[in-house]
Each structure stands twice: as C-alpha cells, then as structure tokens.
Scaffold this motif. Sequence first.
Motif, short mmCIF file in Angstrom:
data_model
loop_
_atom_site.label_atom_id
_atom_site.label_comp_id
_atom_site.label_asym_id
_atom_site.label_seq_id
_atom_site.Cartn_x
_atom_site.Cartn_y
_atom_site.Cartn_z
N GLN A 88 69.01 6.83 -6.82
CA GLN A 88 68.19 5.41 -6.21
C GLN A 88 66.96 6.18 -6.37
OE1 GLN A 88 71.90 5.40 -3.81
NE2 GLN A 88 71.18 3.41 -3.54
N LYS A 90 64.98 7.73 -7.64
CA LYS A 90 64.84 7.92 -8.97
C LYS A 90 63.84 6.84 -9.50
CE LYS A 90 64.71 9.29 -13.80
NZ LYS A 90 65.36 9.73 -14.58
N GLY A 91 64.35 5.78 -9.09
CA GLY A 91 64.97 4.17 -9.15
C GLY A 91 63.39 3.63 -8.30
N ILE A 92 63.84 4.55 -6.85
CA ILE A 92 62.86 3.65 -6.03
C ILE A 92 60.95 3.57 -6.44
CG2 ILE A 92 61.87 3.78 -3.24
CD1 ILE A 92 64.85 4.18 -2.97
N ARG A 93 61.34 5.21 -6.69
CA ARG A 93 59.61 5.94 -7.68
C ARG A 93 59.56 5.36 -8.71
NH1 ARG A 93 61.63 11.71 -5.93
NH2 ARG A 93 61.00 11.60 -3.45
N GLU A 94 59.87 5.24 -9.23
CA GLU A 94 59.56 3.65 -10.69
C GLU A 94 59.21 3.07 -10.72
OE1 GLU A 94 63.02 5.28 -13.40
OE2 GLU A 94 62.70 6.89 -13.63
N ARG A 95 60.25 2.04 -9.22
CA ARG A 95 59.49 0.44 -9.51
C ARG A 95 58.26 1.17 -8.65
NH1 ARG A 95 64.36 -0.07 -7.13
NH2 ARG A 95 64.16 0.77 -4.99
N HIS A 96 57.17 2.35 -7.76
CA HIS A 96 56.80 1.79 -6.88
C HIS A 96 55.62 2.52 -7.79
CE1 HIS A 96 57.59 -0.05 -2.62
NE2 HIS A 96 58.75 0.72 -3.14
N ASP A 98 54.04 2.09 -10.41
CA ASP A 98 52.71 1.21 -11.44
C ASP A 98 51.88 0.14 -10.13
OD1 ASP A 98 53.65 1.26 -13.67
OD2 ASP A 98 54.66 -0.43 -14.09
N ARG A 99 52.70 0.44 -8.96
CA ARG A 99 51.37 0.31 -7.80
C ARG A 99 50.63 1.01 -6.58
NH1 ARG A 99 54.43 -2.64 -2.97
NH2 ARG A 99 52.42 -3.16 -1.23
N VAL A 147 58.11 3.44 0.62
CA VAL A 147 58.66 3.44 -0.91
C VAL A 147 59.43 4.61 0.41
CG1 VAL A 147 58.75 6.29 -2.75
CG2 VAL A 147 57.23 3.47 -2.45
N GLU A 150 62.33 2.63 1.96
CA GLU A 150 63.16 2.91 0.94
C GLU A 150 64.60 3.68 0.80
OE1 GLU A 150 62.50 0.30 -2.41
OE2 GLU A 150 60.93 -0.37 -1.63
#
Length: 187
Positions: A88, A90-96, A98-99, A147, A150
């Motif tokens: 979870q 890792k997914g949060i960090r990956e989602r953000h 690009d931003r 981040v 989350e």
Amino acid sequence: METKSVKRIVGSLGAAVIVAAGVMATVPQMDAAQDQPQAQGEKGRPGGRGPGGPGGRGGRMGGPMGGPMRGGGLGDVMRDLTDAQREQVKGIRERHADRMMPLMERAHAAREAVDAAVFSGTAGNLQVLSIEVGNAETELTYVQAQVQAEIFGVLTAEQKQKIAERRKQMEARRAEMMKRRKAATNQ
C-alpha cells in the motif's frame, strides 16, 4: 539587515529542500530493499551496523519534510509493516511520484536562480526569485503532506502510537538543544 534575512531564509529553504530531495531519492531504494529478506545483524537491526543497516540512518524514512512523520518515527514503523502495508505504501508513493518530481525540480530550479543572482552580483530581483522559491516549496510541502497523510492512514493504531512516542522524544531533544543554545548565547 535585509540581506542577512534573505540569506537566512534562502539558506533555510535550501537546506530543507536538500533534505527533502535526499529522502525522496531513498524512497525507490527503500521500497526495493523492503521487498528482499534481510538478515538480522548487530543490535537486531536489518543488516547490522547501526540504524537502518550498513550506511543507513534509519528513523528518517517517513517521508520528506512536514506532516505527522517529520523528524523520524516512520523508519522504525517501516520495519514492522506487514507485506500488505508495504504494498500500500509503495502504491501511494508511486501514485504521487509523477506529481512530486516536477515540484521538486521547480523548487530546485528556483533555488538555483536565487543562488545565481546572488553570486553573479545581480541581486536586484532577489525578492521575486525568493518568492518563487517559497511558492515552489509550498506546493511541494503540500503534496508531501498529502502523501504522508495517506501513508499514515495505512498504519495500525499501535504503529501510530509508536510514531507519536518517537515524536515526543524528538521534541524533548529539540527543546533541550534549544535550551543549551540559549544558555550558550546568554554567556
């Protein structure tokens, strides 16, 4: 006097961003390292040799500046995350990511523009350049806080308590340091 204040502000912001960039640079490595089994070394820490293993600092992996995890605490909790929690996070960090990257680049470019103006002797537009540093830092800090919020939501009550205790310890150390500095300057 204004020049001293601007230099202090620029220096402080520069230091903050350098720390933030350093933390962000460790995020992909940290995620990769967590996916691999780690041998328990000296003092029960993964890989031995001090906090966080060889060459590691530990306790500072909570994310960049600001938020509930600033100044340590999450690093200790990261070692205790379940595999599902790690995924979870890792997914949060990956989602953000690009931003976050363009904001980090913007803040870096703004600081470099201030440095260039100071060192080239064209300090006439320092205020405008410094305002851009502040704006870039503000946006970056906001995204970093999102981040962290989350990630904090993924943690158990026990893990959150561990972070709260670590923050109290850090605040006590910070207060003691300030007390010593004040005593030293009053001598």
